[in-house]
Design an enzyme around this catalytic site. Structure first.
Site, short mmCIF file in Angstrom:
data_model
loop_
_atom_site.label_atom_id
_atom_site.label_comp_id
_atom_site.label_asym_id
_atom_site.label_seq_id
_atom_site.Cartn_x
_atom_site.Cartn_y
_atom_site.Cartn_z
N LYS A 92 12.28 -14.66 -11.80
CA LYS A 92 12.05 -13.53 -12.73
C LYS A 92 11.08 -13.96 -13.82
O LYS A 92 10.15 -13.25 -14.16
CB LYS A 92 13.35 -13.09 -13.41
CG LYS A 92 14.29 -12.23 -12.66
CD LYS A 92 13.80 -10.90 -12.22
CE LYS A 92 13.16 -10.96 -10.88
NZ LYS A 92 13.86 -10.82 -9.69
N ASN A 151 -1.34 2.12 5.76
CA ASN A 151 -0.49 1.06 5.24
C ASN A 151 -0.02 0.24 6.43
O ASN A 151 0.52 0.80 7.38
CB ASN A 151 0.71 1.69 4.51
CG ASN A 151 1.77 0.67 4.15
OD1 ASN A 151 1.46 -0.48 3.88
ND2 ASN A 151 3.02 1.09 4.13
N GLY A 152 -0.24 -1.08 6.36
CA GLY A 152 0.19 -1.93 7.48
C GLY A 152 -0.94 -2.86 7.86
O GLY A 152 -1.90 -3.04 7.10
N HIS A 154 14.57 -37.30 -9.50
CA HIS A 154 13.94 -37.92 -8.33
C HIS A 154 12.46 -37.56 -8.22
O HIS A 154 11.92 -37.47 -7.12
CB HIS A 154 14.70 -37.54 -7.05
CG HIS A 154 16.10 -38.05 -7.06
ND1 HIS A 154 16.40 -39.39 -6.91
CD2 HIS A 154 17.29 -37.42 -7.26
CE1 HIS A 154 17.72 -39.54 -7.00
NE2 HIS A 154 18.27 -38.38 -7.22
N TRP A 194 -2.80 -2.77 -1.69
CA TRP A 194 -2.50 -4.18 -1.93
C TRP A 194 -3.29 -4.92 -0.85
O TRP A 194 -2.95 -4.85 0.33
CB TRP A 194 -1.01 -4.46 -1.80
CG TRP A 194 -0.62 -5.86 -2.19
CD1 TRP A 194 -0.33 -6.31 -3.44
CD2 TRP A 194 -0.43 -6.97 -1.31
NE1 TRP A 194 0.00 -7.64 -3.40
CE2 TRP A 194 -0.06 -8.08 -2.12
CE3 TRP A 194 -0.57 -7.17 0.06
CZ2 TRP A 194 0.20 -9.34 -1.59
CZ3 TRP A 194 -0.31 -8.43 0.58
CH2 TRP A 194 0.07 -9.50 -0.24
N LYS A 248 5.75 -4.33 -4.28
CA LYS A 248 7.20 -4.28 -4.15
C LYS A 248 7.67 -4.44 -2.71
O LYS A 248 8.65 -5.09 -2.43
CB LYS A 248 7.73 -2.96 -4.71
CG LYS A 248 9.22 -2.86 -4.64
CD LYS A 248 9.82 -2.52 -5.97
CE LYS A 248 11.32 -2.67 -5.99
NZ LYS A 248 11.73 -3.93 -6.59
N ARG A 259 3.82 -0.30 -4.86
CA ARG A 259 3.58 -0.85 -3.53
C ARG A 259 2.25 -1.61 -3.44
O ARG A 259 1.96 -2.25 -2.44
CB ARG A 259 3.55 0.28 -2.49
CG ARG A 259 4.81 1.10 -2.47
CD ARG A 259 4.70 2.21 -1.45
NE ARG A 259 4.57 1.66 -0.13
CZ ARG A 259 5.58 1.30 0.65
NH1 ARG A 259 6.81 1.46 0.21
NH2 ARG A 259 5.38 0.80 1.83
N CYS A 318 0.84 -1.18 0.00
CA CYS A 318 0.00 0.00 0.00
C CYS A 318 0.89 1.24 0.00
O CYS A 318 1.94 1.27 0.63
CB CYS A 318 -0.95 0.10 1.19
SG CYS A 318 -2.06 -1.29 1.31
N GLU A 330 7.37 -14.59 -12.28
CA GLU A 330 6.62 -13.50 -11.65
C GLU A 330 6.14 -12.45 -12.64
O GLU A 330 5.12 -11.82 -12.42
CB GLU A 330 7.39 -12.86 -10.49
CG GLU A 330 8.60 -12.06 -10.88
CD GLU A 330 9.32 -11.49 -9.67
OE1 GLU A 330 8.69 -11.15 -8.67
OE2 GLU A 330 10.56 -11.36 -9.75
N GLU A 381 16.87 -17.59 -9.07
CA GLU A 381 16.55 -16.20 -9.39
C GLU A 381 16.01 -16.07 -10.82
O GLU A 381 15.02 -15.36 -11.05
CB GLU A 381 17.81 -15.33 -9.19
CG GLU A 381 17.63 -13.86 -9.49
CD GLU A 381 16.52 -13.18 -8.68
OE1 GLU A 381 16.02 -13.76 -7.70
OE2 GLU A 381 16.11 -12.07 -9.08
#
Ligand code: F6R
Length: 605
Positions: free
Chosen positions: A479, A97-98, A498, A73, A600, A27, A2, A482, A475
């Site tokens: 990328k 926000n939180g 396996h 968000w 983010k 955000r 947010c 996402e 990584e």
């Protein structure tokens, strides 16, 4: 998650709020809203979806010089207009926000007095503030509300009966305050107000900011006026702009060279170990290192483990921050806990830091955002100096983290007398090669664009490798998935057989990362095992391995990178894979800078 913005001044505030929200959209971007004062009445406009949709509903020319805005968000309640902020209850309007942890309990207490409309914790926070504001002055009301609510919050508040003032409070969620030339701002991040000022204050827990046309006043916990240190943002306004690039992600990948140069300039300008030692903490008293982070920061830690163990002989483990809290902690003064975080606000990493500190462990933050919570609370901090990163998927900040870890490996190796001064200096000089080779990769961007055409229509990809290459697979795969939404698995090459190899079908793209000669043949065999089951193979490898081991043409395509000092090899291996993920997502028409469901800065646990 947010983003919050608030403005009071001489400008038309709706324009400032919308521009600010656009910069904060990284955000969170499932809904947004603004509240503003028009003729002493607080008006609220909200919308689901991106800020653009809110903007479409708004006449930015409306005359109002004070307002607050929010981009969300979702945590409590689906993305909807009702759940979007600002929330107005009683005479109080807030953006938040939180997470208010005790909101269920508070809601029960307040249900007789207030009619709640949304599913959010924020509306409950608004109600508790409103409740106290009925019989107290605003500062006292906010002080009481802060005592009552638990959890994390950055909150901007406007009261109906004081419509020309914004109040702000925070705990554990980021918020900056600024004041310049009769204009005052609150924001989750400097990016939102960089157009107007680069000077800001950090609000500490328990403090209250009051913003009006008369200026900015900050009060401490005892409601006494205080003076705070002014901070100056060191980056520049271009950080918050695309500068001709179609997406922030592409701009930020192209910024990687500047990031490497910044790191050298700040920590070892003459490629000299003596400077590096002066600028870095001393690691020689530690026998063990534990690296903690989330997502890409965790992947950077995996590379760090390899470098610290192999170059500095330091026993190193890597932990996902969200799991660290469930571990048994063995307090050990000879162990250093390294917390890696771009934002410096990731809730899981922050909590891991606090647990480590509670157990008297020494902590070091490797953080990008200046004065963020993790930077401030760690015993020591090394800044990544990657500048402002806006695209949700990290690129340059991840590489900055890896480079900092390489430098820690060099310092530790030197301190432990594993390498001498000449060796250390020659390692540092190799960063020049890293920079030159990264330039070549970026100049050759078309190659990755073409390669993307070969795979973008698939629905699954694999990245396999061994040792440090497996860390890079993690990584590269993150990328890819996402931003392109192609399901992607990163697997240790030897482990695939396996179980997971059963997912390989005709034409499944399998990427093999091979940067270490000793294990090249083994990874090649594993790649061939997938080929025998129908996969299409793509390889990322060094010139030397390519010449020596890749003569039979069993693969579709190959990315050949220069062989450089293994300390920096990972960095030039990842850049092409970032470009590949970018171009795949672009061909699929995805929203590259703001992938679905993400944000983010993940300030919830
Ligand atoms: C992936 C990505 C995330 C972050 C993770 C940690 O591209 O950006 O996985 O790396 O959320 O964030 P920070 O580094 O801010 O703690």
């Amino acid at each position: 998650m947010c983003g919050i913005i608030g403005y009071v001044g001489n400008k038309k505030c709706l324009e400032v709020l919308i521009n600010g929200l656009k910069s904060l959209e990284y955000r969170g971007y499932d809904s947004s809203g603004i509240a503003y004062n028009q003729n002493n009445k607080i008006k609220i406009i909200k919308s689901t979806g991106k800020v653009q949709e809110l903007e479409n509903k708004i006449d930015k020319n409306i005359l109002s010089d004070i307002g607050i805005g929010h981009t969300r968000w979702a945590t409590h309640g689906i993305p909807s207009v009702i759940n979007a902020h600002p929330h107005h209850i009683g005479k109080t309007t807030i953006v938040h926000n939180g997470i208010i942890e005790n909101y269920i309990e508070l809601k029960k207490e307040l249900e007789k007095k207030y009619h709640f409309q949304s599913e959010t914790d924020t509306e409950v926070a608004a109600a508790i503030i409103d409740y106290y504001a009925q019989n107290n002055n605003k500062l006292e009301a906010l002080k009481k509300a802060m005592k009552k609510i638990t959890g994390s919050y950055a909150i901007g508040i406007i009261f109906d009966d004081e419509p020309e003032t914004i109040y702000a409070i925070r705990k554990d969620s980021p918020m900056i305050i600024a004041n310049k030339d009769n204009e005052s701002f609150i924001a989750s991040d400097i990016a939102a107000i960089l157009e107007y000022t680069n000077e800001y204050y950090l609000l500490d827990e328990g403090e209250i900011a009051k913003l009006s046309k008369n200026g900015l006043t900050i009060y401490n916990n005892d409601l006494q006026e205080i003076k705070k240190k002014i901070n100056i943002y060191q980056g520049n306004i271009n950080d918050a702009m695309k500068n001709g690039y179609e997406h922030f992600m592409l701009k930020e990948i192209h910024d990687e060279i500047n990031v490497y140069e910044n790191i050298v300039k700040s920590y070892c300008p003459n490629y000299n170990i003596d400077d590096l030692i002066k600028n870095f903490p001393n690691f020689s008293q530690y026998e063990k290192i534990k690296i903690i982070g989330c997502g890409s920061a965790y992947h950077a830690g995996m590379v760090g483990k390899y470098l610290l163990e192999n170059y500095a002989n330091m026993e190193t483990s890597v932990e996902m921050a969200s799991e660290y809290r469930y571990e048994k902690i063995f307090p050990n003064k000879k162990e250093l806990i390294i917390l890696i975080s771009q934002s410096g606000e990731t809730a899981d990493t922050l909590e891991a830091l606090r647990i480590a500190k509670k157990n008297n462990l020494d902590t070091l933050g490797i953080v990008n955002v200046n004065s963020s919570s993790i930077a401030r609370e760690s015993d020591n901090v090394i800044y990544c100096l990657a500048g402002c990163e806006i695209a949700v998927a990290t690129t340059k900040a991840y590489l900055a983290q890896v480079l900092i870890l390489s430098l820690i490996a060099i310092v530790s190796s030197y301190n432990k007398k594993i390498i001498n001064k000449d060796q250390a200096n020659s390692y540092l000089l190799d960063i020049k090669k890293l920079i030159n080779n990264t330039k070549e990769i970026l100049d050759n961007e078309k190659y990755y664009q073409n390669l993307a055409h070969k795979i973008y229509q698939n629905n699954i990809t694999f990245f396999i490798g061994r040792g440090i290459d497996y860390s890079l697979c993690m990584e590269a795969s993150l990328k890819m998935k996402e931003i392109s939404y192609i399901h992607s698995e990163a697997y240790p090459a030897g482990e695939l057989k396996h179980g997971t190899i059963s997912l390989i079908e005709e034409n499944t793209p399998v990427f093999g990362i091979i940067t270490e000669e000793e294990i090249a043949l083994k990874t090649i065999s594993n790649l061939k095992e997938t080929k025998a089951r129908g996969s299409k193979i793509y390889i990322i490898t060094t010139e030397k391995i390519y010449q020596k081991y890749l003569n039979d043409n069993f693969y579709e395509d190959v990315i050949i990178i220069k062989e450089i000092n293994p300390l920096f090899q990972s960095l030039i291996t990842i850049t092409p894979l970032q470009l590949l993920a970018y171009y795949v997502a672009k061909l699929r028409g995805e929203d590259i800078d703001k992938p679905r469901n993400l944000a983010k800065s993940v300030t919830v646990e």
